[in-house]
Design a protein around this motif. Structure first.
Motif, PDB file in Angstrom:
ATOM      1  N   ASN A  89       0.801  -1.220   0.000  1.00 41.11           N
ATOM      2  CA  ASN A  89       0.000   0.000   0.000  1.00 41.11           C
ATOM      3  C   ASN A  89       0.835   1.273   0.000  1.00 41.11           C
ATOM      4  O   ASN A  89       0.390   2.321   0.489  1.00 41.11           O
ATOM      5  N   ASP A 110      -7.759  -3.421   4.565  1.00 43.93           N
ATOM      6  CA  ASP A 110      -9.051  -2.810   4.926  1.00 43.93           C
ATOM      7  C   ASP A 110     -10.142  -3.188   3.934  1.00 43.93           C
ATOM      8  O   ASP A 110     -11.099  -2.452   3.739  1.00 43.93           O
ATOM      9  N   SER A 131      -9.888   1.107  -2.424  1.00 43.88           N
ATOM     10  CA  SER A 131     -10.098   0.965  -0.987  1.00 43.88           C
ATOM     11  C   SER A 131      -9.734   2.270  -0.281  1.00 43.88           C
ATOM     12  O   SER A 131      -8.948   3.074  -0.797  1.00 43.88           O
ATOM     13  N   PRO A 132     -10.290   2.520   0.902  1.00 44.85           N
ATOM     14  CA  PRO A 132     -10.018   3.777   1.610  1.00 44.85           C
ATOM     15  C   PRO A 132      -8.534   4.028   1.873  1.00 44.85           C
ATOM     16  O   PRO A 132      -8.063   5.161   1.741  1.00 44.85           O
ATOM     17  N   THR A 133      -7.793   2.978   2.225  1.00 40.59           N
ATOM     18  CA  THR A 133      -6.368   3.170   2.490  1.00 40.59           C
ATOM     19  C   THR A 133      -5.634   3.632   1.242  1.00 40.59           C
ATOM     20  O   THR A 133      -4.831   4.568   1.278  1.00 40.59           O
ATOM     21  N   ALA A 135      -6.902   5.142  -1.382  1.00 40.68           N
ATOM     22  CA  ALA A 135      -7.344   6.492  -1.732  1.00 40.68           C
ATOM     23  C   ALA A 135      -6.642   7.533  -0.855  1.00 40.68           C
ATOM     24  O   ALA A 135      -6.206   8.586  -1.353  1.00 40.68           O
ATOM     25  N   ARG A 136      -6.504   7.239   0.440  1.00 39.93           N
ATOM     26  CA  ARG A 136      -5.858   8.206   1.344  1.00 39.93           C
ATOM     27  C   ARG A 136      -4.367   8.346   1.014  1.00 39.93           C
ATOM     28  O   ARG A 136      -3.813   9.457   1.052  1.00 39.93           O
ATOM     29  N   VAL A 137      -3.717   7.243   0.678  1.00 39.24           N
ATOM     30  CA  VAL A 137      -2.300   7.307   0.302  1.00 39.24           C
ATOM     31  C   VAL A 137      -2.122   8.204  -0.915  1.00 39.24           C
ATOM     32  O   VAL A 137      -1.209   9.039  -0.982  1.00 39.24           O
ATOM     33  N   VAL A 139      -4.185  10.630  -1.960  1.00 43.02           N
ATOM     34  CA  VAL A 139      -4.497  12.017  -1.583  1.00 43.02           C
ATOM     35  C   VAL A 139      -3.312  12.654  -0.865  1.00 43.02           C
ATOM     36  O   VAL A 139      -2.909  13.787  -1.172  1.00 43.02           O
ATOM     37  N   ASP A 140      -2.720  11.927   0.096  1.00 48.43           N
ATOM     38  CA  ASP A 140      -1.572  12.465   0.832  1.00 48.43           C
ATOM     39  C   ASP A 140      -0.394  12.722  -0.093  1.00 48.43           C
ATOM     40  O   ASP A 140       0.316  13.725   0.037  1.00 48.43           O
ATOM     41  N   ARG A 143      -1.024  15.835  -2.132  1.00 43.63           N
ATOM     42  CA  ARG A 143      -0.896  17.046  -1.317  1.00 43.63           C
ATOM     43  C   ARG A 143       0.559  17.436  -1.116  1.00 43.63           C
ATOM     44  O   ARG A 143       0.897  18.626  -1.015  1.00 43.63           O
TER      45      ARG A 143
END
Length: 228
Positions: A89, A110, A131-133, A135-137, A139-140, A143
């Motif tokens: 991930n 997850d 998966s949410p994990t 997607a967050r990776v 996004v971070d 950024r």
């Protein structure tokens, strides 16, 4: 993706995970499970012989890099939709998988693989299961990426258009533009006629055309091919 029976291939070395895939997919009347493979070699051999709409693949494979396999499956083996389902991930793995042709990324930490049927419904609706994990990776990572203000040339006649075709699809289109038959393209690129046909269908869909002439004209307008 067609609206009839969906052909699915799974590449997963873990036997318990294979069992979950089989339980969830084998009784679905809208899905044809063409195989569950444990290695890149066995999956590649199967893909060379049959059409595959959706490929689910682990990245940790015993005989090679799953990220490279995604690229080959997308460009050379004409798989329409590829989803990585993996314990890896990192931002680099996720980005590379997408760059290589994956349209979805599911992290096993997850995700409940009992939802694999839902992933297929998302793909059939032209969505991207994420998966949410994962997607967050992403996004971070975005950024943290520095923003560079582009320099725009006043003399530019029109904005650049990104090539929607993969490198292999662009090769096929170039040969089509030269007037080659499907059989000749198959011989030049050392791929099967079935794979050539699959590439051409994807080219037509991406360019929103219905014939060789329209594809060549549209590609020339987009700058993918030299103007005719």
């Amino acid at each position: 993706m067609n609206t009839g029976e969906t052909t699915v291939l799974v590449v997963e070395p873990d036997l318990d995970t294979q069992r979950v895939y089989r339980q969830r997919l084998i009784h679905d009347p809208d899905i044809k499970l063409i195989g569950i493979c444990s290695s890149i070699a066995s999956a590649t051999a199967l893909l060379a012989q049959t059409n595959c709409d959706i490929l689910f693949t682990e990245l940790n494979l015993p005989d090679g890099d799953g990220l490279d396999f995604i690229r080959r499956a997308s460009e050379d083996l004409a798989v329409q939709s590829i989803v990585a389902v993996t314990s890896k991930n990192s931002a680099a793995d996720i980005a590379t998988a997408i760059e290589n042709g994956a349209v979805g990324y599911i992290t096993k930490q997850d995700s409940d693989l009992h939802d694999v049927g839902n992933y297929i419904r998302i793909l059939r609706a032209h969505g991207s299961p994420m998966s949410p994990t994962a997607a967050r990776v992403l996004v971070d990572a975005l950024r943290r990426k520095p923003t560079v203000k582009p320099v725009v040339s006043v003399a530019a006649s029109r904005p650049a258009v990104a090539n929607p075709l993969s490198p292999r699809e662009t090769e096929v289109l170039n040969l089509l533009a030269r007037g080659m038959s499907f059989a000749e393209i198959s011989s030049v690129l050392n791929i099967s006629c079935h794979t050539v046909t699959a590439h051409i269908k994807k080219i037509y869909r991406k360019l929103q055309v219905h014939s060789r002439g329209e594809a060549v004209y549209e590609a020339a307008q987009l700058g993918i091919l030299p103007a005719m």
